[in-house]
Design an enzyme around this catalytic site. Structure first.
Site, PDB file in Angstrom:
ATOM      1  N   HIS A   1      34.015  39.470  35.764  1.00  0.00           N
ATOM      2  CA  HIS A   1      33.822  40.926  35.808  1.00  0.00           C
ATOM      3  C   HIS A   1      32.541  41.279  36.558  1.00  0.00           C
ATOM      4  CE1 HIS A   1      32.358  44.718  33.697  1.00  0.00           C
ATOM      5  NE2 HIS A   1      33.476  45.108  34.284  1.00  0.00           N
TER       6      HIS A   1
ATOM      7  N   GLU B   1      33.086  40.900  40.276  1.00  0.00           N
ATOM      8  CA  GLU B   1      33.855  42.057  40.758  1.00  0.00           C
ATOM      9  C   GLU B   1      32.931  43.225  41.080  1.00  0.00           C
ATOM     10  OE1 GLU B   1      35.270  45.831  38.827  1.00  0.00           O
ATOM     11  OE2 GLU B   1      36.048  44.153  37.656  1.00  0.00           O
ATOM     12  N   HIS B   2      31.971  43.502  40.203  1.00  0.00           N
ATOM     13  CA  HIS B   2      30.998  44.577  40.454  1.00  0.00           C
ATOM     14  C   HIS B   2      30.151  44.272  41.688  1.00  0.00           C
ATOM     15  CE1 HIS B   2      30.743  47.252  36.707  1.00  0.00           C
ATOM     16  NE2 HIS B   2      31.835  46.527  36.560  1.00  0.00           N
TER      17      HIS B   2
ATOM     18  N   GLU C   1      27.599  49.564  30.133  1.00  0.00           N
ATOM     19  CA  GLU C   1      29.051  49.642  29.976  1.00  0.00           C
ATOM     20  C   GLU C   1      29.475  49.046  28.639  1.00  0.00           C
ATOM     21  OE1 GLU C   1      33.138  48.008  32.181  1.00  0.00           O
ATOM     22  OE2 GLU C   1      31.167  47.648  33.100  1.00  0.00           O
TER      23      GLU C   1
END
Length: 418
Positions: A46, A49-50, A126
């Site tokens: 993840h 991906e960012h 987040e």
């Protein structure tokens, strides 16, 4: 028209030409997700991906954003438990631009130390935001219980501790180990020509030569358990479930139809019995989470503390009815039309078609025509649904999580459900 080409390094390129479309949706997919991470890597997929949008050797993060904005395009990325994808949608005339930018950020991202530190803070925020949203957070905790001791049950965003330990060396090592060509599928749908797309995407992507390494995925087992988490909230968030179907299970069509009848639509049994007839919950639904080798059939409800027992008893009643009685022809036909309609309405989006092509390639190694799926859905009989559900539903073996101002104890919960 669907076409497939395998590049010299093993990367699969799929296209679907839709002549009447104005746009093209393109995605670079990797068959790796959060379930493939080691203990000290939780959340790294993840995180990568960012980071893919934070700058390359040729472009800054602002340059990337400006290039898509300048043509009215849209770019994003997502991580699941089994895939990561970076994708974009532009007018067909701007296909060369989108291929150039996507291949650049996929192959040449810098992963600078400054950007890594900055993005670590963004993702920590987040995580806190999700934990402050109980109707989302309860699902994360539920999956951790359901697939205990297996990475498939862990949250995609990872843990704060693992996230804070990430550095450039660890990121590059993970990329080298997992982002190899045998795991990559490039999918594009819209008004494009396959050969022209290959001319654009082939040269940059064929330079990728990470060595292929064997996967380590372990098929998860579900864990029956009842857990209560007292918390000062307005509602009690109830999540319960049982073994579902995998994405390649022949029973998946029976499972999807049962899910529609049970609680995934406004006319479903749970919605009508719990919300419409009795007003016990604003939000109540069933869900199906399917992966390549496992799945969950579950139910969620957000209810007041005084309504928990009645809600659980109504859920038990509906589950028992599905195990004991055949779904009526009227309900079954309506459920089939619901799935059929959802499939074809989604097919009007180039994004949806791009996603579907890639997923079918990962699962089946081929394009699966809509008519094939429609035939499978229409052919399901009520007896198949009941027989499949009897195999997976045992009242005493449910996984159950209640979070909030719960007034019941574990024995009360077990009694209400069994």
């Amino acid at each position: 028209m669907h076409q497939k080409t395998v590049l010299r390094n093993g990367i699969r390129v799929l296209t679907e030409k839709i002549p009447f479309a104005h746009s093209v949706s393109t995605g670079i997919w990797v068959g790796v997700g959060s379930r493939d991470e080691e203990e000290d890597e939780r959340g790294i997929t993840h995180f990568i991906e960012h980071m893919l949008f934070k700058g390359t050797q040729r472009r800054s993060a602002l340059d990337i954003a400006k290039e898509f904005d300048s043509v009215g395009g849209f770019a994003n990325a997502f991580t699941s438990k089994e895939h990561v994808c970076v994708h974009a949608k532009v007018l067909a005339s701007h296909l060369p631009l989108v291929v150039d930018v996507l291949s650049d950020i996929f192959l040449n991202s810098v992963f600078s130390d400054n950007e890594i530190e900055r993005e670590q803070q963004v993702i920590l925020q987040e995580i806190r935001m999700i934990e402050d949203t109980p109707d989302e957070y309860v699902h994360i905790l539920f999956q951790e219980m359901f697939w205990k001791d297996n990475p498939l049950g862990l949250p995609i965003y990872g843990s704060a501790q693992a996230l804070e330990s990430l550095d450039r060396t660890k990121v590059l090592r993970y990329l080298s180990r997992h982002f190899h060509s045998d795991k990559i599928v490039i999918s594009a749908a819209g008004n494009l020509d396959h050969d022209r797309f290959l001319e654009l995407i082939g040269p940059p992507m064929e330079g990728l030569n990470h060595p292929a390494l064997p996967g380590r995925r372990v098929v998860p087992k579900n864990h029956p358990l009842v857990r209560i988490i007292p918390k000062d909230l307005e509602l009690v968030h109830v999540c319960l479930g049982m073994r579902g179907n995998s994405q390649v299970d022949e029973n998946r069509f029976a499972s999807h139809l049962l899910n529609v009848v049970l609680g995934s639509s406004m006319s479903s049994r749970l919605f009508q019995e719990i919300r419409e007839k009795r007003g016990l919950a604003y939000s109540v639904y069933s869900f199906s989470h399917s992966h390549v080798d496992a799945g969950i059939l579950g139910i969620y409800a957000g209810v007041g503390a005084r309504n928990v027992q009645e809600t659980l008893e109504l859920i038990r009643e509906q589950l028992s009815l599905l195990a004991d009685e055949l779904i009526s022809d009227e309900e079954l036909n309506a459920a089939k039309e619901y799935l059929r309609g959802s499939m074809y309405l989604n097919a009007e989006s180039t994004d949806s078609r791009m996603n579907r092509m890639a997923k079918n390639e990962f699962l089946f190694g081929r394009f699966v025509d809509f008519s094939e799926i429609e035939e499978k859905i229409v052919g399901v009989r009520a007896e198949q649904i009941r027989d499949w559900f009897r195999e997976v539903y045992t009242p005493q073996e449910l996984t159950v999580l209640l979070m909030g101002p719960v007034e019941m104890d574990r024995a009360d919960v077990e009694k209400a459900l069994s």
